[in-house]
Design a protein around this motif. Structure first.
Motif, PDB file in Angstrom:
ATOM      1  N   SER A   1       7.109   9.356  -9.076  1.00  0.00           N
ATOM      2  CA  SER A   1       5.757   8.964  -8.694  1.00  0.00           C
ATOM      3  C   SER A   1       4.836  10.171  -8.733  1.00  0.00           C
ATOM      4  O   SER A   1       5.252  11.296  -8.415  1.00  0.00           O
ATOM      5  CB  SER A   1       5.743   8.372  -7.274  1.00  0.00           C
ATOM      6  N   THR A   2       3.620   9.920  -9.118  1.00  0.00           N
ATOM      7  CA  THR A   2       2.594  10.949  -9.039  1.00  0.00           C
ATOM      8  C   THR A   2       1.390  10.354  -8.326  1.00  0.00           C
ATOM      9  O   THR A   2       1.089   9.171  -8.474  1.00  0.00           O
ATOM     10  CB  THR A   2       2.198  11.470 -10.432  1.00  0.00           C
ATOM     11  N   ARG A   3       0.714  11.181  -7.531  1.00  0.00           N
ATOM     12  CA  ARG A   3      -0.386  10.687  -6.710  1.00  0.00           C
ATOM     13  C   ARG A   3      -1.498  11.721  -6.683  1.00  0.00           C
ATOM     14  O   ARG A   3      -1.243  12.924  -6.646  1.00  0.00           O
ATOM     15  CB  ARG A   3       0.107  10.410  -5.285  1.00  0.00           C
ATOM     16  N   TYR A   4      -2.722  11.239  -6.714  1.00  0.00           N
ATOM     17  CA  TYR A   4      -3.861  12.126  -6.503  1.00  0.00           C
ATOM     18  C   TYR A   4      -4.692  11.562  -5.367  1.00  0.00           C
ATOM     19  O   TYR A   4      -5.072  10.385  -5.367  1.00  0.00           O
ATOM     20  CB  TYR A   4      -4.730  12.259  -7.749  1.00  0.00           C
ATOM     21  N   SER A   5      -4.943  12.411  -4.377  1.00  0.00           N
ATOM     22  CA  SER A   5      -5.729  12.023  -3.227  1.00  0.00           C
ATOM     23  C   SER A   5      -6.999  12.851  -3.192  1.00  0.00           C
ATOM     24  O   SER A   5      -6.947  14.086  -3.267  1.00  0.00           O
ATOM     25  CB  SER A   5      -4.932  12.243  -1.935  1.00  0.00           C
ATOM     26  N   TYR A   6      -8.126  12.168  -3.097  1.00  0.00           N
ATOM     27  CA  TYR A   6      -9.395  12.888  -2.958  1.00  0.00           C
ATOM     28  C   TYR A   6      -9.814  12.848  -1.494  1.00  0.00           C
ATOM     29  O   TYR A   6      -9.856  11.786  -0.883  1.00  0.00           O
ATOM     30  CB  TYR A   6     -10.481  12.243  -3.812  1.00  0.00           C
ATOM     31  N   PRO A   7     -10.033  14.004  -0.852  1.00  0.00           N
ATOM     32  CA  PRO A   7     -10.231  15.333  -1.452  1.00  0.00           C
ATOM     33  C   PRO A   7      -9.015  16.255  -1.385  1.00  0.00           C
ATOM     34  O   PRO A   7      -9.140  17.454  -1.632  1.00  0.00           O
ATOM     35  CB  PRO A   7     -11.343  15.890  -0.568  1.00  0.00           C
TER      36      PRO A   7
ATOM     37  N   ASP B   1       0.811  -1.217   0.000  1.00  0.00           N
ATOM     38  CA  ASP B   1       0.000   0.000   0.000  1.00  0.00           C
ATOM     39  C   ASP B   1       0.844   1.268   0.000  1.00  0.00           C
ATOM     40  O   ASP B   1       0.319   2.363  -0.214  1.00  0.00           O
ATOM     41  CB  ASP B   1      -0.908   0.031   1.237  1.00  0.00           C
ATOM     42  N   SER B   2       2.144   1.154   0.253  1.00  0.00           N
ATOM     43  CA  SER B   2       2.986   2.338   0.436  1.00  0.00           C
ATOM     44  C   SER B   2       3.056   3.203  -0.817  1.00  0.00           C
ATOM     45  O   SER B   2       3.360   4.398  -0.724  1.00  0.00           O
ATOM     46  CB  SER B   2       4.407   1.916   0.841  1.00  0.00           C
ATOM     47  N   LYS B   3       2.760   2.637  -1.987  1.00  0.00           N
ATOM     48  CA  LYS B   3       2.877   3.412  -3.226  1.00  0.00           C
ATOM     49  C   LYS B   3       1.818   4.496  -3.347  1.00  0.00           C
ATOM     50  O   LYS B   3       1.962   5.413  -4.153  1.00  0.00           O
ATOM     51  CB  LYS B   3       2.828   2.467  -4.431  1.00  0.00           C
ATOM     52  N   ALA B   4       0.736   4.395  -2.570  1.00  0.00           N
ATOM     53  CA  ALA B   4      -0.346   5.376  -2.701  1.00  0.00           C
ATOM     54  C   ALA B   4      -0.661   6.096  -1.395  1.00  0.00           C
ATOM     55  O   ALA B   4      -1.465   7.015  -1.402  1.00  0.00           O
ATOM     56  CB  ALA B   4      -1.617   4.692  -3.216  1.00  0.00           C
ATOM     57  N   LEU B   5      -0.025   5.699  -0.293  1.00  0.00           N
ATOM     58  CA  LEU B   5      -0.337   6.294   0.994  1.00  0.00           C
ATOM     59  C   LEU B   5       0.708   7.338   1.391  1.00  0.00           C
ATOM     60  O   LEU B   5       1.727   7.512   0.724  1.00  0.00           O
ATOM     61  CB  LEU B   5      -0.439   5.212   2.068  1.00  0.00           C
ATOM     62  N   THR B   6       0.451   8.015   2.508  1.00  0.00           N
ATOM     63  CA  THR B   6       1.364   9.029   3.019  1.00  0.00           C
ATOM     64  C   THR B   6       2.159   8.462   4.192  1.00  0.00           C
ATOM     65  O   THR B   6       1.870   7.383   4.721  1.00  0.00           O
ATOM     66  CB  THR B   6       0.591  10.263   3.493  1.00  0.00           C
ATOM     67  N   ALA B   7       3.163   9.241   4.619  1.00  0.00           N
ATOM     68  CA  ALA B   7       3.956   8.838   5.776  1.00  0.00           C
ATOM     69  C   ALA B   7       3.085   8.719   7.019  1.00  0.00           C
ATOM     70  O   ALA B   7       3.288   7.829   7.850  1.00  0.00           O
ATOM     71  CB  ALA B   7       5.083   9.838   6.002  1.00  0.00           C
ATOM     72  N   MET B   8       2.087   9.611   7.161  1.00  0.00           N
ATOM     73  CA  MET B   8       1.193   9.533   8.315  1.00  0.00           C
ATOM     74  C   MET B   8       0.372   8.248   8.291  1.00  0.00           C
ATOM     75  O   MET B   8       0.156   7.616   9.334  1.00  0.00           O
ATOM     76  CB  MET B   8       0.270  10.750   8.343  1.00  0.00           C
ATOM     77  N   ASP B   9      -0.077   7.819   7.103  1.00  0.00           N
ATOM     78  CA  ASP B   9      -0.790   6.545   6.995  1.00  0.00           C
ATOM     79  C   ASP B   9       0.092   5.385   7.452  1.00  0.00           C
ATOM     80  O   ASP B   9      -0.374   4.445   8.107  1.00  0.00           O
ATOM     81  CB  ASP B   9      -1.242   6.300   5.553  1.00  0.00           C
ATOM     82  N   MET B  10       1.373   5.423   7.116  1.00  0.00           N
ATOM     83  CA  MET B  10       2.290   4.365   7.508  1.00  0.00           C
ATOM     84  C   MET B  10       2.493   4.334   9.018  1.00  0.00           C
ATOM     85  O   MET B  10       2.656   3.260   9.616  1.00  0.00           O
ATOM     86  CB  MET B  10       3.648   4.549   6.812  1.00  0.00           C
TER      87      MET B  10
ATOM     88  N   ILE C   1      -4.900   7.410  -5.678  1.00  0.00           N
ATOM     89  CA  ILE C   1      -4.425   6.660  -6.836  1.00  0.00           C
ATOM     90  C   ILE C   1      -3.038   7.183  -7.185  1.00  0.00           C
ATOM     91  O   ILE C   1      -2.787   8.391  -7.153  1.00  0.00           O
ATOM     92  CB  ILE C   1      -5.381   6.771  -8.041  1.00  0.00           C
ATOM     93  N   SER C   2      -2.108   6.274  -7.443  1.00  0.00           N
ATOM     94  CA  SER C   2      -0.736   6.698  -7.716  1.00  0.00           C
ATOM     95  C   SER C   2      -0.142   5.877  -8.852  1.00  0.00           C
ATOM     96  O   SER C   2      -0.558   4.731  -9.113  1.00  0.00           O
ATOM     97  CB  SER C   2       0.141   6.545  -6.470  1.00  0.00           C
ATOM     98  N   PHE C   3       0.835   6.481  -9.503  1.00  0.00           N
ATOM     99  CA  PHE C   3       1.597   5.811 -10.556  1.00  0.00           C
ATOM    100  C   PHE C   3       3.069   6.080 -10.295  1.00  0.00           C
ATOM    101  O   PHE C   3       3.482   7.220 -10.052  1.00  0.00           O
ATOM    102  CB  PHE C   3       1.227   6.333 -11.934  1.00  0.00           C
ATOM    103  N   SER C   4       3.891   5.037 -10.289  1.00  0.00           N
ATOM    104  CA  SER C   4       5.331   5.192 -10.077  1.00  0.00           C
ATOM    105  C   SER C   4       6.099   4.419 -11.141  1.00  0.00           C
ATOM    106  O   SER C   4       5.633   3.385 -11.633  1.00  0.00           O
ATOM    107  CB  SER C   4       5.735   4.706  -8.681  1.00  0.00           C
TER     108      SER C   4
END
Length: 796
Positions: free
Chosen positions: A234-240, A135-144, A767-770
């Motif tokens: 990597s590029t990521r889009y987080s809603y919202p 899951d690390s490819k789409a989450l933030t450091a805080m999520d980890m 959603i992220s792409f790396s």
């Protein structure tokens, strides 16, 4: 006559089998890790474990050349070249009996998983491999942070380590301008795919500064670099929350090497709400409120941010090494508040307070290290280091009240620029003697904080300077330290012991309040750790340390913040440093089902706690040395591989907290059970697909005057790799069942009841792409010692 013999083609599938035994006892070895690699590409084709009788069988293999690696705790690793398959429709290679010899060196770490473990237990720390989490490819450091054993994150993103909010957090073993003043904001925006692992150092050795009662959180971003280059974009889009882009890169050419990471993004303006509530009582009528306060708050913020860092290395020769590093961060956010307030006593007062403004920050730190090696002993090192750090935070707001009923306070504006400069000088020496390693060093931290705040109020003749909103201070803190430590490695034992002597000198002047402060104190901080390897892939670890918490500038500053008229806050310049005693015992067993159990006890006397009082309809938050905190904790974590496709990771912490202390003429006592539990299931139906589901439950805080509510969180994820696994797309949804979460903290005393509830955005889509590129061949050389200014407590 000539004859031509044609061999039968090898079609497969192929099988490799054998038996693993102890070379000394000839007994079968169960649950030995097996890693089968393609001998050409060195890619892992299949991982497994030996059975209870030591046998193994790896089947359904493509027909090609292989290497088999045997790995076990307490044994020397062994790599075997698998012979060529014979001509057959179903080729089988029987490797026969394979022997493993016990390791002559002490166990360094215990893996909590057979293949690419998420968690590792070492003698003085636990580490979470972020890159092994799909899951690390789409989450933030805080999520980890929510997934790391021993850490808990509440509904407002406040982090606790083993139930305590006093710890140090830094990046790559060093404090960083990225986390200087608002770690929550940075961790929320930092992509997890830039992080290699997160270490939780619960028994820091004496080479670390003594600050942080519960220990140290170390976020490691840099990976090894080598001849050639590689990188990840990597590029990521987080809603919202909005879009972001990040990257890492490494390059090495002969004696020169460099690595770097960066990130930038835009947070879309998001709006959250909060409710503040308060009732006051008298001793004569404890059940009848004498006043009632209600406030509905709406908050919106959004803006842009960027951060980055780099490290360079140059080998002058085989014994002389120079390294340098730099980190930088920058951000600017707009903020809007509205506070609809109603206050009832014998009369009714109401108003709507509107605020428009913003915040900005800028930070930089840079370091230079020189390492000298010695010809006869490669681990004998002398290192000299220097580090400079600077950060500046700015805030401004324009506040006006409308819909006034019996409310006469004037409109106002205010701004504040605050920051710090820091110079650090450090000398370290490491001297190995056979199985004993001796370390020693000296350090000086010269730190200067500053603040300039001003405000104006709107009177009949226009805006006029408001002296009650002025806040100028200068705060100098110097810390001088010496340390000495010893590490002894035997065949089944490792021992670490040391002590650190620190002298702190404070010279401060809170100019606006005419409050000078001079303070000097000295602390001796011991640290002891021991690890024993046991039969059947087990180990037991013991640790003891005494830790220190110095009051930080926000706690000391006597300036009164009146942004919210009836909810004010101020510091206490009379705060004293705090020490704690921490004991812990850990047992770990590895195998097909791996389990780690930790029992710890922490005692903190004269603790700095946040306290609340109510007078004349105004709540005042401040800090005082009045708390005695005791935490008894049991933590269990582990991994279980059901098969090669399905894997479970879990941890759970159960701890009992006692908090007692006097304040404002009353004695308070609060106690109770807290928990933080997390579990993650990963399913990989194919080599390029991965799916995950995770969830956690955290039970309430135990505070001196109150508590908080429980909270539950979860996530679902899926990822697909392609282009020879160089490209990956990942989708994650957090808390799909709940759009918002109401996180409440409350204080309950005989004089008043007050609650503060924030309605946080809970359901998010990421959603992220790396894409990975480049290739490397050999490791870059780095300093083995550098500056770690872990002497300042984290403030969430």
């Amino acid at each position: 006559m000539a004859f031509f013999a044609l061999s039968q083609p090898i079609t497969g599938p192929a099988t490799v089998k054998g038996l693993v035994i102890d070379s000394a006892t000839n007994k079968p070895l169960s649950y030995i890790t097996l890693s089968l690699k393609d001998s050409v590409t060195q890619q892992v084709i299949k991982s497994s474990l030996t059975k209870t009788d030591g046998s193994f069988e790896l089947s359904q293999l493509p027909v090609k050349s292989y290497q088999l690696m045997l790995i076990a705790v307490g044994y020397q690793s062994k790599t075997i070249t698998v012979p060529a398959f014979s001509t057959s429709a179903h080729p089988v290679i029987d490797l026969g009996t394979l022997t493993l010899a016990t390791s002559s060196s002490q166990l360094k770490e215990v893996a909590i998983s057979a293949s690419r473990p998420l968690v590792k237990q070492e003698i003085d720390r636990l580490s979470y491999d972020v890159q092994a989490d799909p899951d690390s490819k789409a989450l933030t450091a805080m999520d980890m942070m929510r997934r790391v054993p021993l850490l808990s994150v509440d509904g407002d993103d406040n982090i606790q380590l083993q139930g305590s909010g006093s710890y140090r957090i830094f990046i790559n073993g060093k404090p960083s301008a990225l986390l200087a003043n608002s770690p929550k904001d940075v961790l929320r925006s930092m992509p997890a795919n830039t992080i290699q692992k997160i270490e939780v150092i619960t028994t820091p050795p004496s080479k670390y500064d003594s600050e942080g009662l519960a220990g140290i959180i170390n976020i490691i971003t840099f990976k090894k670099t080598a001849d050639g280059y590689n990188g990840t974009l990597s590029t990521r889009y987080s809603y919202p929350y909005g879009p972001s882009i990040s990257g890492t890169g490494t390059i090495k050419n002969n004696k020169f090497g460099a690595s770097a990471f960066f990130g930038t993004g835009r947070q879309t303006t998001t709006r959250v709400t909060a409710d503040n509530f308060r009732q006051t009582f008298t001793a004569q009528q404890p059940d009848v409120p004498t006043s009632l306060f209600k406030q509905q708050v709406s908050m919106a913020n959004g803006g842009n941010y960027l951060y980055g860092g780099g490290e360079m290395s140059y080998e002058l020769d085989t014994l002389n090494l120079l390294t340098a590093n730099i980190n930088y961060s920058l951000g600017k956010f707009k903020q809007e508040f509205s506070r609809n307030t109603q206050f009832y006593t014998t009369t009714q007062q109401s108003y709507l307070l509107l605020s428009n403004g913003g915040m900005n920050w800028q930070g930089i730190d840079a370091g230079l290290n020189y390492q000298l090696g010695f010809k006869h002993k490669k681990d004998q090192l002398l290192t000299a280091s220097y580090r400079y750090s600077y950060y500046l935070n700015g805030q401004n707001s324009n506040v006006n009240a409308v819909n006034r009923v019996n409310f006469s306070n004037p409109d106002y504006n205010q701004k504040n620029d605050a920051g710090a400069r820091e110079h650090t000088f450090q000398l370290d020496y490491v001297h190995p003697v056979n199985q004993l390693t001796i370390e020693g060093g000296a350090k000086a931290i010269l730190r200067s904080n500053f603040s300039e705040a001003s405000g104006q109020q709107l009177l009949a003749n226009g805006y006029t300077d408001d002296p009650t909103r002025r806040n100028d201070f200068k705060y100098h803190q110097d810390v001088y330290s010496l340390y000495n430590s010893y590490q002894l490695k035997l065949s089944k034992y490792t021992f670490k012991a040391g002590a650190r002597l620190e002298h702190t000198r404070i010279d401060a002047n809170f100019i606006t309040n005419n409050t000078p402060l001079m303070m000097n104190y000295t602390n001796l901080v011991p640290s002891v750790s021991a690890m024993r390897s046991l039969p059947n892939n087990q180990s037991i670890t013991f640790g003891y340390t005494s830790r220190l918490e110095r009051p930080y500038i926000q706690q000391l500053n006597p300036f009164v913040d009146r942004t919210n008229v009836q909810y004010i806050s101020t510091g206490n310049p009379n705060l004293r440093p705090v020490t704690s005693q921490l004991f812990e015992l850990t047992h770990t067993k590895t195998g097909k089902g791996t389990l780690s159990n930790k029992i710890s006890y922490m005692y903190t006397g004269n603790s700095i706690v946040q306290v609340l009082s109510v007078a004349n309809g105004v709540s005042t938050n401040t800090y005082d040395n009045v708390g005695t905190v005791k935490i008894l904790r049991w933590n269990v974590s582990g991994n279980y591989a059901f098969n090669n496709k399905l894997n479970l990771n879990f941890y759970s912490g159960l701890f009992y907290v006692w908090v007692t202390g006097p304040y404002n003429g009353r004695f308070y006592s609060n106690r109770g059970i807290r928990t933080n539990t997390f579990a993650n299931v990963t399913y990989k139906p194919a080599d390029t697909w991965s799916f995950g589901a995770s969830g956690g439950y955290n039970r309430r805080y135990i505070l001196l005057q109150g508590s908080s509510n429980d909270y539950v969180y979860s996530s679902l994820s899926g990822s697909k790799s392609f282009l020879n696994k160089n490209a990956t797309i990942t989708l994650v949804v957090n808390n799909p069942y709940q759009k918002t979460f109401a996180f409440t903290q409350y204080s309950d005393t005989p004089d008043f009841y007050q609650s503060n509830t924030s309605y946080q955005i809970y359901r998010t889509f990421n959603i992220s792409f790396s894409y990975k590129f480049g290739g490397l061949s050999s490791d870059i050389k780095k300093n083995k010692r550098n500056i770690n200014n872990d002497d300042k407590s984290s403030s969430n």
